[in-house]
Design a protein around this motif. Structure first.
Motif, short mmCIF file in Angstrom:
data_model
loop_
_atom_site.label_atom_id
_atom_site.label_comp_id
_atom_site.label_asym_id
_atom_site.label_seq_id
_atom_site.Cartn_x
_atom_site.Cartn_y
_atom_site.Cartn_z
N ARG A 45 14.71 20.87 74.13
CA ARG A 45 14.15 20.10 75.24
C ARG A 45 12.81 19.46 74.87
NH1 ARG A 45 13.45 23.57 79.92
NH2 ARG A 45 13.03 21.64 81.01
N CYS A 46 12.44 19.51 73.59
CA CYS A 46 11.21 18.87 73.11
C CYS A 46 11.41 17.36 72.94
CB CYS A 46 10.79 19.47 71.77
SG CYS A 46 9.99 21.07 71.91
N ALA A 47 10.32 16.66 72.79
CA ALA A 47 10.37 15.21 72.61
C ALA A 47 10.63 14.80 71.17
CB ALA A 47 9.06 14.59 73.09
N HIS A 48 10.32 15.66 70.22
CA HIS A 48 10.41 15.30 68.81
C HIS A 48 11.74 15.73 68.20
CE1 HIS A 48 6.19 14.29 69.04
NE2 HIS A 48 5.96 15.47 69.58
N LYS A 49 12.34 14.81 67.47
CA LYS A 49 13.67 15.07 66.89
C LYS A 49 13.68 16.25 65.94
CE LYS A 49 15.83 10.71 67.70
NZ LYS A 49 17.04 10.92 68.43
N GLN A 50 12.60 16.46 65.17
CA GLN A 50 12.60 17.59 64.24
C GLN A 50 12.61 18.92 65.00
OE1 GLN A 50 10.10 15.33 64.36
NE2 GLN A 50 8.11 16.33 64.24
#
Length: 154
Positions: A45-50
């Protein structure tokens, strides 16, 4: 369903789950299934793909080694893969979940993913079509200029 796909995990939830996960690894050399799952859910659910990719990796390990929570892991795998725009994988996770249990929330996620997939596919086709038109226009212009140059040279 769009809200679930677009909402980023609150920072305090993320911090709490990450700290629990890291503390358990530090104390015991490994994290509990619950700590891994909580951390993985926050990561997808984070914004960053990694971060999303790391969450997917943890969830894949949980699915493989802890079948008792498989349905929950599959749901968040579908969500994570959809957020990464890996729609076919996301749809596959929904399908596997629905083979285990009929669930309206997963059906809604599956429908939403399919719509996003179709929309992105159409967008990609439009971009490709536009590129073909531009290339055709450039080639046509080049041929016209070459033809015009040949006329002047003769």
């Amino acid at each position: 369903m769009e809200e679930m796909m677009e909402t980023v995990v609150p920072q305090d939830d993320f911090d709490r789950n990450e700290q629990r996960y890291l503390r358990e690894i530090e104390l015991d050399g490994r994290a509990s299934t619950e700590a891994k799952f909580g951390y993985a859910v926050c990561l997808v659910r984070c914004a960053h793909k990694q971060d999303i990719a790391k969450g997917i990796e943890i969830l894949e390990e949980l699915v493989e080694h802890h079948p008792e929570g498989r349905r929950d892991y599959l749901y968040y795998l579908a969500l994570g893969e959809a957020r990464m725009k890996n729609y076919s994988l996301a749809l596959n996770y929904c399908k596997i979940f629905l083979e285990i249990e009929d669930n309206p929330q997963v059906k809604a996620l599956q429908e939403y993913i399919q719509k996003r997939y179709d929309k992105d596919l159409k967008k990609g086709m439009a971009v490709a079509g536009g590129a073909v038109l531009v290339l055709g226009g450039i080639l046509g212009l080049g041929m016209a200029l070459a033809k015009n140059k040949n006329r002047r040279d003769n």
